[in-house]
Design an enzyme around this catalytic site. Structure first.
Site, PDB file in Angstrom:
ATOM      1  CE1 TYR A   1    -145.095  64.663 -44.174  1.00 13.58           C
ATOM      2  CE2 TYR A   1    -144.663  66.349 -42.550  1.00 13.58           C
ATOM      3  CZ  TYR A   1    -145.339  65.220 -42.949  1.00 13.58           C
ATOM      4  OH  TYR A   1    -146.251  64.643 -42.104  1.00 13.58           O
TER       5      TYR A   1
ATOM      6  CE  LYS B   1    -140.253  49.357 -41.581  1.00 20.06           C
ATOM      7  NZ  LYS B   1    -140.476  48.303 -40.559  1.00 20.06           N
TER       8      LYS B   1
ATOM      9  CG  ASP C   1    -142.079  49.149 -37.851  1.00 18.17           C
ATOM     10  OD1 ASP C   1    -140.924  49.384 -37.456  1.00 18.17           O
ATOM     11  OD2 ASP C   1    -142.351  48.166 -38.564  1.00 18.17           O
TER      12      ASP C   1
ATOM     13  CG  ASP D   1    -146.251  65.285 -38.703  1.00 13.01           C
ATOM     14  OD1 ASP D   1    -146.719  65.747 -37.648  1.00 13.01           O
ATOM     15  OD2 ASP D   1    -146.723  65.553 -39.821  1.00 13.01           O
TER      16      ASP D   1
ATOM     17  CG  ASP E   1    -149.706  64.116 -34.344  1.00 18.67           C
ATOM     18  OD1 ASP E   1    -148.996  65.048 -33.926  1.00 18.67           O
ATOM     19  OD2 ASP E   1    -150.559  64.269 -35.236  1.00 18.67           O
TER      20      ASP E   1
END
Length: 327
Positions: A121, A168, A200, A224, A228
């Site tokens: 971002y 990750k 993940d 983010d 969600d």
């Protein structure tokens, strides 16, 4: 003491839920607010050529805190700069289930502590040749340490025993390797109990066993996406508030977007925006009032009225009035 609050409704349902939150804050007698509205978003860009005018930036910079509704197509041109304006380094996103709602996972109570300044971002993208593009991912030791310190402090201060560091590093060995090593070192220095999880695999475990998680410290993009996902466990994005925390300033916004499909119909769920206002109260030191707002929202979610996204037929105004009645 009077607190100046910048109010930036933005686009779509932001124009409907932001006034709802202001109404709730105005109903609290013990706190004196001066609300000053600023313009930003798609309509402002169409009219002026810029999605975030300088006067709106200045308004957010000078206020004690900011309430932001939603932005549409210009979201990257609005919310990312606004977060920078208030010096936000941490994005705090609680996801919890509420009584009376048909949640996928009714035992969910997770807070995502999302690094808010870097990662993909950062906006460093380029086209190096026709049909070939790149996005540079930035991870620094300083920002990783800062978000980890905040995350562990948040967990301790809010009674969460379970802390998980999401990463990750098995693939992004240099960038997420640095994030993981730095955040883990903060945990070790604090003699804190924590786990680490590949982001993940964590997504799967959050769906299956959300009760095993409390505070999750995340790089920017992972925070983010995982928050969600958690919204789907508790009843949807209409229930998730967030706080963008800086050293001296902060911005509060619902996790949901501008929802153009229902904008203007008066049926948007104001819960996330009102809960964001409760986080604003906490930030300004009004913990009792923040708890009262959360309790009022919880009571209305339990007994109604409810907006269509939660299976009801109430309007935004109906729900707002019910929350104020509870207060």
């Amino acid at each position: 003491m009077t607190h100046e609050i910048a109010v930036i409704p933005g686009d779509g349902i932001g124009q409907e839920v932001t006034p709802a939150a202001v109404e709730v804050l105005e109903a609290i007698d013990a706190v004196d607010f001066d609300f000053v509205e600023g313009a930003a978003g798609d309509a402002v860009k169409a009219e002026t050529g810029e999605a975030l005018p300088e006067e709106t930036r200045d308004l957010a910079a000078d206020a004690d805190a900011t309430l932001f509704g939603a932005a549409g197509e210009t979201a990257a041109d609005v919310i990312l700069p606004l977060r920078q304006v208030v010096g936000s380094f941490a994005n705090v996103r609680p996801a919890r289930s509420y009584p009376g709602l048909d949640a996928v996972q009714p035992d969910t109570d997770i807070v995502f502590i999302r690094e808010n300044t870097e990662g993909v971002y950062k906006g460093i993208e380029s086209e190096i040749s026709e049909g070939v593009t790149t996005c540079t991912r930035v991870i620094t030791e300083d920002a990783s340490e800062k978000i980890a310190e905040y995350g562990f402090s948040y967990a301790k201060g809010n009674g969460y025993d379970d802390v998980t560091i999401a990463h990750k590093a098995n693939v992004m060995r240099t960038t997420d390797g640095l994030f993981l090593d730095t955040a883990s070192a903060v945990g070790e220095d604090r003699d804190a109990s924590y786990d680490t999880a590949l982001m993940d695999a964590l997504a799967m475990h959050l769906v299956m066993n959300p009760q095993d998680y409390g505070v999750v410290i995340c790089p920017n993009l992972a925070g983010d996406m995982l928050s969600d996902l958690a919204a789907g466990l508790v009843g949807g994005l209409g229930l998730l508030p967030s706080a963008n925390i800086g050293e001296e300033n902060a911005l509060f916004e619902p996790v949901h977007g501008s929802a153009p499909d229902i904008a203007g119909e008066g049926i948007a769920n104001p819960s996330a925006m009102i809960l964001s206002a409760a986080m604003l109260l906490d930030h300004l030191g009004y913990d009792e009032q923040g708890d009262a707002v959360r309790s009022a929202v919880e009571s209305v979610l339990d007994s109604g009225p409810r907006t269509p996204d939660l299976g009801g037929d109430a309007s935004t105004e109906d729900v707002t009035a019910a929350v104020i009645d509870e207060l």
